[in-house]
Enzyme design. Sequence first.
Site, PDB file in Angstrom:
ATOM      1  N   ARG A  60      63.867  39.072 -20.194  1.00 25.16           N
ATOM      2  CA  ARG A  60      63.298  37.963 -20.987  1.00 25.16           C
ATOM      3  C   ARG A  60      61.927  37.530 -20.497  1.00 25.16           C
ATOM      4  O   ARG A  60      61.148  36.949 -21.252  1.00 25.16           O
ATOM      5  CB  ARG A  60      64.292  36.807 -21.066  1.00 25.16           C
ATOM      6  N   GLU A  97      75.001  34.905  -7.457  1.00 23.15           N
ATOM      7  CA  GLU A  97      76.202  34.113  -7.214  1.00 23.15           C
ATOM      8  C   GLU A  97      77.337  35.038  -6.746  1.00 23.15           C
ATOM      9  O   GLU A  97      78.056  34.740  -5.808  1.00 23.15           O
ATOM     10  CB  GLU A  97      76.588  33.364  -8.491  1.00 23.15           C
TER      11      GLU A  97
HETATM   12  P1  AMP Z   1      67.778  32.195 -11.187  1.00 24.38           P
HETATM   13  O1  AMP Z   1      67.499  33.443 -10.418  1.00 24.38           O
HETATM   14  O2  AMP Z   1      69.056  31.536 -10.800  1.00 24.38           O
HETATM   15  O3  AMP Z   1      66.608  31.234 -11.200  1.00 24.38           O
HETATM   16  O4  AMP Z   1      68.042  32.641 -12.681  1.00 24.38           O
HETATM   17  C1  AMP Z   1      66.982  32.979 -13.470  1.00 24.38           C
HETATM   18  C2  AMP Z   1      67.304  34.084 -14.444  1.00 24.38           C
HETATM   19  O5  AMP Z   1      68.622  34.009 -14.985  1.00 24.38           O
HETATM   20  C3  AMP Z   1      66.340  33.984 -15.573  1.00 24.38           C
HETATM   21  O6  AMP Z   1      65.695  35.229 -15.667  1.00 24.38           O
HETATM   22  C4  AMP Z   1      67.164  33.647 -16.786  1.00 24.38           C
HETATM   23  O7  AMP Z   1      66.922  34.623 -17.767  1.00 24.38           O
HETATM   24  C5  AMP Z   1      68.610  33.689 -16.366  1.00 24.38           C
HETATM   25  N1  AMP Z   1      69.330  32.403 -16.501  1.00 24.38           N
HETATM   26  C6  AMP Z   1      69.803  31.630 -15.488  1.00 24.38           C
HETATM   27  N2  AMP Z   1      70.453  30.556 -15.932  1.00 24.38           N
HETATM   28  C7  AMP Z   1      70.391  30.615 -17.277  1.00 24.38           C
HETATM   29  C8  AMP Z   1      70.893  29.769 -18.344  1.00 24.38           C
HETATM   30  N3  AMP Z   1      71.583  28.653 -18.105  1.00 24.38           N
HETATM   31  N4  AMP Z   1      70.624  30.134 -19.611  1.00 24.38           N
HETATM   32  C9  AMP Z   1      69.934  31.269 -19.858  1.00 24.38           C
HETATM   33  N5  AMP Z   1      69.457  32.095 -18.918  1.00 24.38           N
HETATM   34  C10 AMP Z   1      69.680  31.789 -17.639  1.00 24.38           C
END
Ligand code: AMP
Length: 172
Positions: A60, A97
């Site tokens: 994305r 996670e």
């Molecule tokens: P993080 O590494 O935890 O910051 O997660 C970021 C990535 O996970 C991004 O590239 C998002 O596309 C996806 N992501 C995480 N949480 C969500 C959410 N609640 N809704 C949609 N995409 C998410």
Amino acid sequence: MNLDLRTFIHDVKDYPKPGILFKDITPLLRNGPAFSECIEVLATAVKAFGADQIAAPESRGFLFGAPVAARLGIGFVPIRKKGKLPRKVRSITYALEYGTDTLTMHEDAVEPGQRVVLLDDVLATGGTMAACVALVRESGAEVTGIGFLMELAFLHGRSKFDGIPIYSAVTY
Ligand code: AMP
């Protein structure tokens, strides 16, 4: 900002698994004026940070990184999952996670001294973006800023980026 981008980001409960509130950006992507507005506000932020290149993680991140780069007339660097790039790569494995993931970038994609801005759709825990920052820095380039369509502020992801300016078009 003319349009409220929030109205084009829809909540989907329990996707992809129970307990997750997924932020669906497809309503934004399919609306011409909203998508265009989003690219415009991100381009303004990238311009303010100062960038020779934009880099973004699949998939994305590509939806925003590539059009913003084209809009500003600068290059775009894809950061991809393991095994997807054809030439020599730098790679980084980071914790999710459950388990780990590996991101890669062509070794010569950014040059030492270049100013790179990283873009993605969502800042959640910040783990994905922190891995991207490490990859770019390993090349000897400078990360001058990070931009997101949205930030889930209650997850405190921005605490992983001390000293790097962060822009989010929408904050939850
Ligand atoms: P993080 O590494 O935890 O910051 O997660 C970021 C990535 O996970 C991004 O590239 C998002 O596309 C996806 N992501 C995480 N949480 C969500 C959410 N609640 N809704 C949609 N995409 C998410």
